[in-house]
Design a protein around this motif. Structure first.
Motif, PDB file in Angstrom:
ATOM      1  N   ILE A 162      21.956  49.006  58.541  1.00 58.10           N
ATOM      2  CA  ILE A 162      22.381  47.747  57.929  1.00 58.10           C
ATOM      3  C   ILE A 162      22.658  46.701  59.001  1.00 58.10           C
ATOM      4  O   ILE A 162      22.331  45.514  58.840  1.00 58.10           O
ATOM      5  N   GLY A 163      23.246  47.132  60.114  1.00 55.28           N
ATOM      6  CA  GLY A 163      23.515  46.204  61.204  1.00 55.28           C
ATOM      7  C   GLY A 163      22.240  45.618  61.782  1.00 55.28           C
ATOM      8  O   GLY A 163      22.143  44.411  62.017  1.00 55.28           O
ATOM      9  N   LEU A 164      21.241  46.464  62.005  1.00 53.54           N
ATOM     10  CA  LEU A 164      19.965  45.991  62.554  1.00 53.54           C
ATOM     11  C   LEU A 164      19.249  45.062  61.573  1.00 53.54           C
ATOM     12  O   LEU A 164      18.665  44.056  61.964  1.00 53.54           O
ATOM     13  N   GLU A 165      19.319  45.412  60.282  1.00 54.30           N
ATOM     14  CA  GLU A 165      18.716  44.539  59.278  1.00 54.30           C
ATOM     15  C   GLU A 165      19.411  43.188  59.264  1.00 54.30           C
ATOM     16  O   GLU A 165      18.761  42.137  59.164  1.00 54.30           O
ATOM     17  N   SER A 166      20.728  43.196  59.395  1.00 53.52           N
ATOM     18  CA  SER A 166      21.497  41.960  59.321  1.00 53.52           C
ATOM     19  C   SER A 166      21.257  41.041  60.515  1.00 53.52           C
ATOM     20  O   SER A 166      21.379  39.821  60.390  1.00 53.52           O
ATOM     21  N   LEU A 167      20.925  41.615  61.663  1.00 58.69           N
ATOM     22  CA  LEU A 167      20.687  40.750  62.822  1.00 58.69           C
ATOM     23  C   LEU A 167      19.257  40.236  62.877  1.00 58.69           C
ATOM     24  O   LEU A 167      18.886  39.490  63.786  1.00 58.69           O
ATOM     25  N   GLY A 168      18.437  40.605  61.888  1.00 61.75           N
ATOM     26  CA  GLY A 168      17.126  40.005  61.761  1.00 61.75           C
ATOM     27  C   GLY A 168      15.936  40.933  61.839  1.00 61.75           C
ATOM     28  O   GLY A 168      14.801  40.478  61.883  1.00 61.75           O
ATOM     29  N   ILE A 169      16.169  42.259  61.847  1.00 61.31           N
ATOM     30  CA  ILE A 169      15.072  43.218  61.904  1.00 61.31           C
ATOM     31  C   ILE A 169      14.800  43.746  60.496  1.00 61.31           C
ATOM     32  O   ILE A 169      15.698  44.295  59.864  1.00 61.31           O
ATOM     33  N   PRO A 170      13.582  43.572  59.983  1.00 62.88           N
ATOM     34  CA  PRO A 170      13.284  44.022  58.607  1.00 62.88           C
ATOM     35  C   PRO A 170      13.368  45.542  58.465  1.00 62.88           C
ATOM     36  O   PRO A 170      12.458  46.267  58.828  1.00 62.88           O
ATOM     37  N   LEU A 171      14.479  46.020  57.921  1.00 64.92           N
ATOM     38  CA  LEU A 171      14.688  47.450  57.686  1.00 64.92           C
ATOM     39  C   LEU A 171      15.236  47.641  56.268  1.00 64.92           C
ATOM     40  O   LEU A 171      15.835  46.723  55.704  1.00 64.92           O
ATOM     41  N   PRO A 172      15.057  48.835  55.697  1.00 58.85           N
ATOM     42  CA  PRO A 172      15.516  49.074  54.306  1.00 58.85           C
ATOM     43  C   PRO A 172      17.002  49.408  54.226  1.00 58.85           C
ATOM     44  O   PRO A 172      17.398  50.491  53.800  1.00 58.85           O
ATOM     45  N   VAL A 202      20.142  39.070  48.462  1.00 61.46           N
ATOM     46  CA  VAL A 202      18.708  38.778  48.437  1.00 61.46           C
ATOM     47  C   VAL A 202      18.106  39.282  49.739  1.00 61.46           C
ATOM     48  O   VAL A 202      18.553  38.900  50.824  1.00 61.46           O
ATOM     49  N   ALA A 203      17.086  40.145  49.628  1.00 60.00           N
ATOM     50  CA  ALA A 203      16.528  40.791  50.810  1.00 60.00           C
ATOM     51  C   ALA A 203      16.110  39.784  51.880  1.00 60.00           C
ATOM     52  O   ALA A 203      16.404  39.958  53.065  1.00 60.00           O
ATOM     53  N   LEU A 204      15.419  38.717  51.482  1.00 57.74           N
ATOM     54  CA  LEU A 204      14.939  37.728  52.451  1.00 57.74           C
ATOM     55  C   LEU A 204      16.098  37.066  53.182  1.00 57.74           C
ATOM     56  O   LEU A 204      16.132  37.019  54.417  1.00 57.74           O
ATOM     57  N   LEU A 205      17.083  36.554  52.429  1.00 51.66           N
ATOM     58  CA  LEU A 205      18.209  35.866  53.053  1.00 51.66           C
ATOM     59  C   LEU A 205      19.116  36.828  53.802  1.00 51.66           C
ATOM     60  O   LEU A 205      19.798  36.422  54.747  1.00 51.66           O
ATOM     61  N   ARG A 206      19.144  38.094  53.404  1.00 52.89           N
ATOM     62  CA  ARG A 206      19.962  39.068  54.116  1.00 52.89           C
ATOM     63  C   ARG A 206      19.474  39.226  55.556  1.00 52.89           C
ATOM     64  O   ARG A 206      20.264  39.404  56.472  1.00 52.89           O
ATOM     65  N   ILE A 207      18.164  39.168  55.749  1.00 50.78           N
ATOM     66  CA  ILE A 207      17.597  39.266  57.089  1.00 50.78           C
ATOM     67  C   ILE A 207      17.780  37.953  57.851  1.00 50.78           C
ATOM     68  O   ILE A 207      18.043  37.948  59.053  1.00 50.78           O
ATOM     69  N   PHE A 208      17.684  36.828  57.144  1.00 55.22           N
ATOM     70  CA  PHE A 208      17.717  35.511  57.769  1.00 55.22           C
ATOM     71  C   PHE A 208      19.119  35.013  58.097  1.00 55.22           C
ATOM     72  O   PHE A 208      19.291  34.222  59.024  1.00 55.22           O
ATOM     73  N   ALA A 209      20.102  35.412  57.311  1.00 50.73           N
ATOM     74  CA  ALA A 209      21.403  34.736  57.311  1.00 50.73           C
ATOM     75  C   ALA A 209      21.993  34.522  58.701  1.00 50.73           C
ATOM     76  O   ALA A 209      22.307  33.403  59.083  1.00 50.73           O
ATOM     77  N   GLY A 210      22.141  35.608  59.452  1.00 59.81           N
ATOM     78  CA  GLY A 210      22.756  35.484  60.771  1.00 59.81           C
ATOM     79  C   GLY A 210      21.959  34.625  61.735  1.00 59.81           C
ATOM     80  O   GLY A 210      22.467  33.611  62.250  1.00 59.81           O
ATOM     81  N   PRO A 211      20.706  34.988  62.018  1.00 58.47           N
ATOM     82  CA  PRO A 211      19.918  34.195  62.973  1.00 58.47           C
ATOM     83  C   PRO A 211      19.752  32.735  62.569  1.00 58.47           C
ATOM     84  O   PRO A 211      19.886  31.836  63.400  1.00 58.47           O
ATOM     85  N   LEU A 212      19.485  32.479  61.278  1.00 52.30           N
ATOM     86  CA  LEU A 212      19.244  31.105  60.855  1.00 52.30           C
ATOM     87  C   LEU A 212      20.518  30.270  60.923  1.00 52.30           C
ATOM     88  O   LEU A 212      20.471  29.087  61.281  1.00 52.30           O
TER      89      LEU A 212
END
Length: 219
Positions: free
Chosen positions: A23-33, A120-130
């Protein structure tokens, strides 16, 4: 082998760590499940006495909050060139259309884009970096990040764990009919939040970009 079947062979402490890291890796911008891992682990906890749902939810929340914070720092430092590089490596997740939609959401909703982006999967990946790229004030990002991470990770764990407990009890009496009913109840409650978040993102796709306290980063 399915994810849940594989998790059954892993010690509890490793399950906690795996959920937090993915979850941490996904949150920092890496597409993971991340969500799939969390749901599988929560279902496993319902039928596995060695896995504590409170610890699982705490690890998932910590992974989400820390990952988003790291993603924010990376986005703040890397700026738009970082998004361009990510677009080249992950065009399905960081393509121009995805970036444009996420950016409109941030400009229109500000902190709420970070909070609801968790669902939302897309925004979950984007939120931090964007948020970092757009120079959202960190204190605003942190508040939305902490509450969003806890509600999403903790709420998902609680709902899925409860579904698993109910399903296990019903299975003893009603076989698979109980499982189907329990799963539908749990999934419906999750989809309500997801649906609201998606509608919010969709409404911003053609909206103008009002000032939400975010200062665009310089190229």
């Amino acid at each position: 082998m399915h994810i849940q079947e594989w998790l059954e062979t892993v010690p509890a402490i490793s399950v906690y760590a795996l959920v937090g890291v993915v979850i941490g890796l996904e949150s920092l911008g890496i597409p993971l499940p991340g969500e799939i891992i969390l749901v599988s682990a929560a279902l496993l906890a319902a039928g596995h006495d060695g896995i504590n749902p409170w610890i699982l939810g705490a690890c998932a929340s910590a992974g989400a909050i820390i990952g988003d914070s790291i993603g924010y720092a990376i986005g703040r430092k890397g700026g738009r060139p970082l998004l361009a590089r990510l677009g080249g490596k992950f065009p399905k997740h960081f393509g121009e259309s995805q970036i444009a939609l996420a950016e409109r959401s941030f400009h229109k909703w500000g902190m709420w884009a970070v909070f609801f982006g968790r669902f939302v999967a897309l925004l979950r990946i984007f939120a931090g970096p964007l948020a970092g790229v757009l120079h959202m004030p960190y204190w605003k990002f942190l508040i939305a990040n902490v509450f969003g991470g806890i509600v999403w990770a903790g709420g998902t764990t609680a709902v899925i764990y409860s579904v698993g407990i109910v399903a296990e009890a019903w299975l003893k009496r009603f076989s698979y009919l109980g499982l189907v009913a329990a799963v539908l109840i749990g999934v419906t409650s999750m989809l309500i939040l997801k649906s609201r978040a998606r509608k919010m993102a969709a409404r911003t796709s053609s909206a103008p970009l009002p000032d939400a306290g975010i200062v665009p980063a310089a190229d």
